[in-house]
Design a protein around this motif. Structure first.
Motif, mmCIF file in Angstrom:
data_model
loop_
_atom_site.group_PDB
_atom_site.id
_atom_site.type_symbol
_atom_site.label_atom_id
_atom_site.label_comp_id
_atom_site.label_asym_id
_atom_site.label_seq_id
_atom_site.Cartn_x
_atom_site.Cartn_y
_atom_site.Cartn_z
ATOM 1 N N GLU A 45 22.875 30.646 109.467
ATOM 2 C CA GLU A 45 22.135 30.388 108.227
ATOM 3 C C GLU A 45 21.433 29.032 108.237
ATOM 4 O O GLU A 45 20.804 28.649 107.254
ATOM 5 C CB GLU A 45 23.063 30.513 107.005
ATOM 6 C CG GLU A 45 24.054 29.393 106.848
ATOM 7 C CD GLU A 45 25.327 29.536 107.694
ATOM 8 O OE1 GLU A 45 26.205 28.679 107.551
ATOM 9 O OE2 GLU A 45 25.441 30.472 108.501
ATOM 10 N N GLY A 46 21.522 28.291 109.370
ATOM 11 C CA GLY A 46 20.784 27.050 109.520
ATOM 12 C C GLY A 46 21.577 25.773 109.322
ATOM 13 O O GLY A 46 21.053 24.686 109.548
ATOM 14 N N ARG A 47 22.834 25.889 108.884
ATOM 15 C CA ARG A 47 23.643 24.679 108.713
ATOM 16 C C ARG A 47 24.119 24.162 110.069
ATOM 17 O O ARG A 47 24.383 24.944 110.978
ATOM 18 C CB ARG A 47 24.873 24.966 107.833
ATOM 19 C CG ARG A 47 24.527 25.245 106.396
ATOM 20 C CD ARG A 47 25.765 25.384 105.514
ATOM 21 N NE ARG A 47 26.691 26.399 106.007
ATOM 22 C CZ ARG A 47 27.984 26.192 106.251
ATOM 23 N NH1 ARG A 47 28.529 25.016 106.040
ATOM 24 N NH2 ARG A 47 28.749 27.168 106.702
ATOM 25 N N PRO A 48 24.254 22.845 110.209
ATOM 26 C CA PRO A 48 24.727 22.301 111.487
ATOM 27 C C PRO A 48 26.221 22.520 111.670
ATOM 28 O O PRO A 48 26.972 22.679 110.705
ATOM 29 C CB PRO A 48 24.405 20.806 111.366
ATOM 30 C CG PRO A 48 24.393 20.541 109.907
ATOM 31 C CD PRO A 48 23.907 21.803 109.253
ATOM 32 N N HIS A 49 26.635 22.519 112.914
ATOM 33 C CA HIS A 49 28.049 22.593 113.282
ATOM 34 C C HIS A 49 28.267 21.601 114.412
ATOM 35 O O HIS A 49 27.532 21.604 115.402
ATOM 36 C CB HIS A 49 28.406 24.009 113.754
ATOM 37 C CG HIS A 49 29.822 24.138 114.213
ATOM 38 N ND1 HIS A 49 30.168 24.089 115.540
ATOM 39 C CD2 HIS A 49 30.972 24.307 113.519
ATOM 40 C CE1 HIS A 49 31.484 24.231 115.649
ATOM 41 N NE2 HIS A 49 31.988 24.369 114.432
ATOM 42 N N VAL A 50 29.262 20.736 114.270
ATOM 43 C CA VAL A 50 29.577 19.741 115.290
ATOM 44 C C VAL A 50 31.056 19.842 115.617
ATOM 45 O O VAL A 50 31.889 19.935 114.706
ATOM 46 C CB VAL A 50 29.243 18.305 114.813
ATOM 47 C CG1 VAL A 50 29.583 17.287 115.890
ATOM 48 C CG2 VAL A 50 27.782 18.199 114.415
ATOM 49 N N THR A 51 31.374 19.800 116.904
ATOM 50 C CA THR A 51 32.767 19.878 117.318
ATOM 51 C C THR A 51 32.990 19.072 118.598
ATOM 52 O O THR A 51 32.101 19.021 119.449
ATOM 53 C CB THR A 51 33.193 21.348 117.524
ATOM 54 O OG1 THR A 51 34.603 21.410 117.729
ATOM 55 C CG2 THR A 51 32.496 21.982 118.702
ATOM 56 N N PRO A 52 34.159 18.440 118.730
ATOM 57 C CA PRO A 52 34.460 17.742 119.979
ATOM 58 C C PRO A 52 34.899 18.741 121.049
ATOM 59 O O PRO A 52 35.486 19.791 120.725
ATOM 60 C CB PRO A 52 35.617 16.809 119.593
ATOM 61 C CG PRO A 52 36.291 17.507 118.464
ATOM 62 C CD PRO A 52 35.215 18.246 117.729
ATOM 63 N N LEU A 53 34.606 18.430 122.295
ATOM 64 C CA LEU A 53 35.052 19.250 123.409
ATOM 65 C C LEU A 53 35.012 18.439 124.689
ATOM 66 O O LEU A 53 34.546 17.300 124.697
ATOM 67 C CB LEU A 53 34.209 20.532 123.523
ATOM 68 C CG LEU A 53 32.679 20.465 123.549
ATOM 69 C CD1 LEU A 53 32.107 19.781 124.763
ATOM 70 C CD2 LEU A 53 32.111 21.862 123.438
ATOM 71 N N ILE A 54 35.513 19.025 125.754
ATOM 72 C CA ILE A 54 35.413 18.393 127.063
ATOM 73 C C ILE A 54 34.284 19.057 127.831
ATOM 74 O O ILE A 54 33.920 20.211 127.557
ATOM 75 C CB ILE A 54 36.745 18.452 127.842
ATOM 76 C CG1 ILE A 54 37.177 19.882 128.119
ATOM 77 C CG2 ILE A 54 37.823 17.698 127.065
ATOM 78 C CD1 ILE A 54 38.401 20.003 129.017
ATOM 79 N N ALA A 55 33.715 18.342 128.780
ATOM 80 C CA ALA A 55 32.600 18.867 129.557
ATOM 81 C C ALA A 55 32.571 18.186 130.914
ATOM 82 O O ALA A 55 33.100 17.079 131.075
ATOM 83 C CB ALA A 55 31.271 18.633 128.827
ATOM 84 N N VAL A 56 31.958 18.852 131.875
ATOM 85 C CA VAL A 56 31.792 18.278 133.209
ATOM 86 C C VAL A 56 30.312 18.230 133.561
ATOM 87 O O VAL A 56 29.554 19.140 133.218
ATOM 88 C CB VAL A 56 32.582 19.053 134.294
ATOM 89 C CG1 VAL A 56 34.083 18.958 134.049
ATOM 90 C CG2 VAL A 56 32.156 20.507 134.390
ATOM 91 N N TRP A 57 29.930 17.142 134.217
ATOM 92 C CA TRP A 57 28.579 17.020 134.774
ATOM 93 C C TRP A 57 28.647 17.586 136.177
ATOM 94 O O TRP A 57 29.467 17.155 137.003
ATOM 95 C CB TRP A 57 28.143 15.553 134.806
ATOM 96 C CG TRP A 57 26.788 15.366 135.401
ATOM 97 C CD1 TRP A 57 26.503 15.059 136.700
ATOM 98 C CD2 TRP A 57 25.542 15.503 134.737
ATOM 99 N NE1 TRP A 57 25.144 14.995 136.892
ATOM 100 C CE2 TRP A 57 24.529 15.262 135.685
ATOM 101 C CE3 TRP A 57 25.181 15.802 133.431
ATOM 102 C CZ2 TRP A 57 23.176 15.311 135.373
ATOM 103 C CZ3 TRP A 57 23.832 15.856 133.119
ATOM 104 C CH2 TRP A 57 22.852 15.601 134.081
ATOM 105 N N HIS A 58 27.806 18.575 136.452
ATOM 106 C CA HIS A 58 27.835 19.211 137.771
ATOM 107 C C HIS A 58 26.444 19.732 138.093
ATOM 108 O O HIS A 58 25.829 20.421 137.265
ATOM 109 C CB HIS A 58 28.853 20.370 137.770
ATOM 110 C CG HIS A 58 28.997 21.059 139.087
ATOM 111 N ND1 HIS A 58 29.701 20.522 140.140
ATOM 112 C CD2 HIS A 58 28.505 22.240 139.522
ATOM 113 C CE1 HIS A 58 29.659 21.344 141.160
ATOM 114 N NE2 HIS A 58 28.929 22.398 140.808
ATOM 115 N N ASP A 59 25.942 19.381 139.258
ATOM 116 C CA ASP A 59 24.678 19.928 139.751
ATOM 117 C C ASP A 59 23.530 19.755 138.748
ATOM 118 O O ASP A 59 22.771 20.676 138.477
ATOM 119 C CB ASP A 59 24.865 21.396 140.122
ATOM 120 C CG ASP A 59 23.704 21.955 140.943
ATOM 121 O OD1 ASP A 59 23.025 21.168 141.646
ATOM 122 O OD2 ASP A 59 23.455 23.176 140.867
ATOM 123 N N GLY A 60 23.454 18.557 138.145
ATOM 124 C CA GLY A 60 22.320 18.239 137.283
ATOM 125 C C GLY A 60 22.406 18.717 135.851
ATOM 126 O O GLY A 60 21.411 18.714 135.138
#
Length: 171
Positions: A45-60
């Motif tokens: 419906e257009g409202r923002p959603h923000v959440t913390p998470l983990i991520a990896v940088w890989h291959d650009g």
């Protein structure tokens, strides 16, 4: 993969006169070592959603995973445009990095195995995933994997000197 040398500019409006633009390799080092990211998506419906998470940088690109029925996965079904943010929660020290791009699903099993290994290397064996049916499989059930290649990224140096660098990638 994004080009090795994006268009790099320092925004003088938000930078100290003695500041210089940061090199993209410095941002990549920060993205590679950051433990927590904030993912911004848009609800149907257009409202923002923000959440913390983990991520990896890989291959650009940055990679993250989520259960298929989690809010972020549901949001990505309709709108794949995202922002990933990481940095220091302080005003006068540290460096923040913001990455804007499109989240694309990764389902190739060879790529998923490489990403599963990257998660273990970065976060330890508590983050071990098997690869099955085009997704990660772990204790919490299947997890969809997404890749975000930077389209535009920003670096915010805080303290002495304050600086705002913009990296623009052509895709």
């Amino acid at each position: 993969m994004p080009p090795i040398a994006p268009l790099t500019t320092l925004d003088p409006r938000y930078s100290d006169e003695k500041a210089t633009a940061s090199d993209w390799s410095q941002a990549v080092a920060r993205l590679s070592s950051a433990e927590v990211f904030w993912l911004s998506t848009v609800r149907p419906e257009g409202r923002p959603h923000v959440t913390p998470l983990i991520a990896v940088w890989h291959d650009g690109g940055l990679h993250f995973c989520t259960g298929a029925e989690e809010r972020k996965a549901k949001n990505l079904r309709d709108n794949q445009e995202v922002v990933l943010t990481t940095g220091a929660n302080a005003l006068n020290e540290g460096y923040d990095v913001v990455v804007e791009g499109t989240a694309t699903r990764v389902s190739d099993e060879k790529r998923l195995r490489a990403l599963a290994a990257a998660y273990v290397e970065k976060y330890g064996t508590d983050w071990t995933f098997e690869v099955r049916d085009g997704a990660f499989a772990g204790d919490g059930g299947p997890a969809l994997v997404f890749r975000v290649e930077p389209r535009t990224a920003f670096g915010f140096g805080k303290g002495d000197p304050y600086a705002q660098t913009r990296w623009q990638f052509t895709q």
